[in-house]
Design a protein around this motif. Sequence first.
Motif, PDB file in Angstrom:
ATOM      1  N   PRO A 130     -23.290 -15.637 -18.132  1.00  0.00           N
ATOM      2  CA  PRO A 130     -21.850 -15.862 -17.883  1.00  0.00           C
ATOM      3  C   PRO A 130     -21.252 -14.875 -18.818  1.00  0.00           C
ATOM      4  O   PRO A 130     -21.723 -14.811 -20.231  1.00  0.00           O
ATOM      5  N   VAL A 131     -20.126 -14.530 -18.365  1.00  0.00           N
ATOM      6  CA  VAL A 131     -19.516 -13.624 -19.558  1.00  0.00           C
ATOM      7  C   VAL A 131     -18.289 -14.505 -20.053  1.00  0.00           C
ATOM      8  O   VAL A 131     -17.979 -14.078 -21.486  1.00  0.00           O
ATOM      9  N   LEU A 132     -17.976 -15.646 -19.751  1.00  0.00           N
ATOM     10  CA  LEU A 132     -17.320 -16.583 -20.399  1.00  0.00           C
ATOM     11  C   LEU A 132     -17.875 -18.129 -20.068  1.00  0.00           C
ATOM     12  O   LEU A 132     -17.939 -18.400 -18.852  1.00  0.00           O
ATOM     13  N   TYR A 133     -17.604 -18.893 -20.892  1.00  0.00           N
ATOM     14  CA  TYR A 133     -17.705 -20.401 -20.298  1.00  0.00           C
ATOM     15  C   TYR A 133     -16.927 -21.273 -21.636  1.00  0.00           C
ATOM     16  O   TYR A 133     -16.848 -20.777 -22.723  1.00  0.00           O
ATOM     17  N   GLN A 134     -16.324 -22.461 -20.906  1.00  0.00           N
ATOM     18  CA  GLN A 134     -15.278 -23.371 -21.522  1.00  0.00           C
ATOM     19  C   GLN A 134     -15.830 -24.714 -21.321  1.00  0.00           C
ATOM     20  O   GLN A 134     -15.988 -24.950 -20.152  1.00  0.00           O
ATOM     21  N   PHE A 135     -15.547 -25.493 -22.477  1.00  0.00           N
ATOM     22  CA  PHE A 135     -15.741 -27.022 -22.071  1.00  0.00           C
ATOM     23  C   PHE A 135     -15.202 -27.688 -23.219  1.00  0.00           C
ATOM     24  O   PHE A 135     -14.945 -27.351 -24.130  1.00  0.00           O
ATOM     25  N   PRO A 136     -14.701 -29.103 -22.710  1.00  0.00           N
ATOM     26  CA  PRO A 136     -14.074 -29.776 -23.947  1.00  0.00           C
ATOM     27  C   PRO A 136     -15.262 -30.426 -24.784  1.00  0.00           C
ATOM     28  O   PRO A 136     -16.536 -30.531 -24.114  1.00  0.00           O
ATOM     29  N   ASN A 137     -14.877 -30.470 -26.027  1.00  0.00           N
ATOM     30  CA  ASN A 137     -15.987 -30.815 -26.800  1.00  0.00           C
ATOM     31  C   ASN A 137     -15.394 -31.807 -27.934  1.00  0.00           C
ATOM     32  O   ASN A 137     -14.741 -31.435 -28.917  1.00  0.00           O
ATOM     33  N   ASN A 138     -15.834 -33.053 -27.774  1.00  0.00           N
ATOM     34  CA  ASN A 138     -14.752 -34.156 -28.576  1.00  0.00           C
ATOM     35  C   ASN A 138     -15.588 -34.312 -29.868  1.00  0.00           C
ATOM     36  O   ASN A 138     -15.442 -35.015 -30.742  1.00  0.00           O
ATOM     37  N   ASP A 139     -16.650 -33.275 -30.461  1.00  0.00           N
ATOM     38  CA  ASP A 139     -17.267 -33.187 -31.669  1.00  0.00           C
ATOM     39  C   ASP A 139     -16.374 -32.460 -32.690  1.00  0.00           C
ATOM     40  O   ASP A 139     -16.519 -32.552 -33.914  1.00  0.00           O
ATOM     41  N   LEU A 140     -15.367 -31.885 -32.097  1.00  0.00           N
ATOM     42  CA  LEU A 140     -14.590 -30.784 -32.603  1.00  0.00           C
ATOM     43  C   LEU A 140     -13.244 -31.865 -33.178  1.00  0.00           C
ATOM     44  O   LEU A 140     -12.864 -32.707 -32.452  1.00  0.00           O
ATOM     45  N   ASP A 141     -12.622 -31.251 -34.274  1.00  0.00           N
ATOM     46  CA  ASP A 141     -11.411 -31.832 -34.714  1.00  0.00           C
ATOM     47  C   ASP A 141     -10.069 -31.618 -33.749  1.00  0.00           C
ATOM     48  O   ASP A 141     -10.350 -30.434 -33.278  1.00  0.00           O
ATOM     49  N   GLY A 142      -8.981 -32.339 -33.857  1.00  0.00           N
ATOM     50  CA  GLY A 142      -7.791 -31.828 -33.190  1.00  0.00           C
ATOM     51  C   GLY A 142      -7.638 -32.427 -31.727  1.00  0.00           C
ATOM     52  O   GLY A 142      -8.468 -33.249 -31.263  1.00  0.00           O
ATOM     53  N   VAL A 143      -6.471 -32.352 -31.306  1.00  0.00           N
ATOM     54  CA  VAL A 143      -6.069 -32.933 -30.092  1.00  0.00           C
ATOM     55  C   VAL A 143      -6.504 -32.208 -28.892  1.00  0.00           C
ATOM     56  O   VAL A 143      -6.589 -30.799 -28.686  1.00  0.00           O
ATOM     57  N   ASP A 144      -7.314 -32.804 -28.001  1.00  0.00           N
ATOM     58  CA  ASP A 144      -8.002 -32.157 -26.835  1.00  0.00           C
ATOM     59  C   ASP A 144      -8.821 -31.038 -27.267  1.00  0.00           C
ATOM     60  O   ASP A 144      -8.730 -29.840 -26.732  1.00  0.00           O
ATOM     61  N   PRO A 145      -9.937 -31.240 -28.190  1.00  0.00           N
ATOM     62  CA  PRO A 145     -10.705 -30.326 -28.697  1.00  0.00           C
ATOM     63  C   PRO A 145     -11.471 -29.251 -27.379  1.00  0.00           C
ATOM     64  O   PRO A 145     -11.876 -30.205 -26.510  1.00  0.00           O
ATOM     65  N   PHE A 146     -11.464 -28.207 -27.646  1.00  0.00           N
ATOM     66  CA  PHE A 146     -11.737 -27.206 -26.362  1.00  0.00           C
ATOM     67  C   PHE A 146     -12.851 -26.213 -27.058  1.00  0.00           C
ATOM     68  O   PHE A 146     -12.507 -25.522 -28.018  1.00  0.00           O
ATOM     69  N   GLN A 147     -13.963 -25.757 -26.645  1.00  0.00           N
ATOM     70  CA  GLN A 147     -14.881 -24.964 -26.866  1.00  0.00           C
ATOM     71  C   GLN A 147     -14.952 -23.753 -25.888  1.00  0.00           C
ATOM     72  O   GLN A 147     -15.136 -24.089 -24.900  1.00  0.00           O
ATOM     73  N   SER A 148     -14.926 -22.641 -26.422  1.00  0.00           N
ATOM     74  CA  SER A 148     -14.935 -21.568 -25.559  1.00  0.00           C
ATOM     75  C   SER A 148     -15.911 -20.406 -26.012  1.00  0.00           C
ATOM     76  O   SER A 148     -16.028 -20.079 -27.357  1.00  0.00           O
ATOM     77  N   TYR A 149     -16.921 -19.826 -25.292  1.00  0.00           N
ATOM     78  CA  TYR A 149     -17.846 -18.742 -25.607  1.00  0.00           C
ATOM     79  C   TYR A 149     -17.430 -17.650 -24.794  1.00  0.00           C
ATOM     80  O   TYR A 149     -17.259 -17.555 -23.668  1.00  0.00           O
ATOM     81  N   GLU A 150     -17.392 -16.284 -25.477  1.00  0.00           N
ATOM     82  CA  GLU A 150     -17.293 -15.258 -24.867  1.00  0.00           C
ATOM     83  C   GLU A 150     -18.313 -14.194 -25.188  1.00  0.00           C
ATOM     84  O   GLU A 150     -18.882 -14.127 -26.223  1.00  0.00           O
ATOM     85  N   LEU A 151     -18.679 -13.484 -24.222  1.00  0.00           N
ATOM     86  CA  LEU A 151     -19.947 -12.358 -24.146  1.00  0.00           C
ATOM     87  C   LEU A 151     -19.552 -11.442 -25.098  1.00  0.00           C
ATOM     88  O   LEU A 151     -18.464 -10.702 -24.772  1.00  0.00           O
ATOM     89  N   LYS A 152     -20.276 -11.152 -26.025  1.00  0.00           N
ATOM     90  CA  LYS A 152     -20.092  -9.978 -26.835  1.00  0.00           C
ATOM     91  C   LYS A 152     -21.050  -8.742 -26.539  1.00  0.00           C
ATOM     92  O   LYS A 152     -20.827  -7.613 -27.094  1.00  0.00           O
ATOM     93  N   GLY A 153     -22.155  -8.851 -26.070  1.00  0.00           N
ATOM     94  CA  GLY A 153     -23.029  -7.994 -25.629  1.00  0.00           C
ATOM     95  C   GLY A 153     -24.201  -8.601 -25.106  1.00  0.00           C
ATOM     96  O   GLY A 153     -24.513  -9.894 -25.027  1.00  0.00           O
ATOM     97  N   TRP A 154     -25.332  -7.949 -24.429  1.00  0.00           N
ATOM     98  CA  TRP A 154     -26.267  -8.392 -23.805  1.00  0.00           C
ATOM     99  C   TRP A 154     -27.435  -7.198 -23.658  1.00  0.00           C
ATOM    100  O   TRP A 154     -27.008  -6.023 -23.547  1.00  0.00           O
ATOM    101  N   GLY A 155     -28.774  -7.458 -23.734  1.00  0.00           N
ATOM    102  CA  GLY A 155     -29.742  -6.361 -23.181  1.00  0.00           C
ATOM    103  C   GLY A 155     -30.169  -5.778 -24.473  1.00  0.00           C
ATOM    104  O   GLY A 155     -29.854  -5.868 -25.617  1.00  0.00           O
TER     105      GLY A 155
END
Length: 65
Positions: A40-65
């Motif tokens: 995947p080039v991007l994926y996102q999901f809520p992460n209750n282990d993070l601080d803040g209101v409605d914590p959200f985690q996102s990963y973006e592809l920086k390179g591969w191969g």
Amino acid sequence: KGTESVMVPLGTYPDARKYTGKFREGTPITFWIVAGIPVPVLYQFPNNDLDGVDPFQSYELKGWG
């Protein structure tokens, strides 16, 4: 879920395919796939282990191969 334009550090992909699903414990996840890139080039999901209101985690592809 169709296609969307996605911009990540690796580039901009105007026709990324959007998918939604759930982890085994039920946490929702959304991810975007681009033809010719084996991960995947991007994926996102809520992460209750993070601080803040409605914590959200996102990963973006920086390179591969």
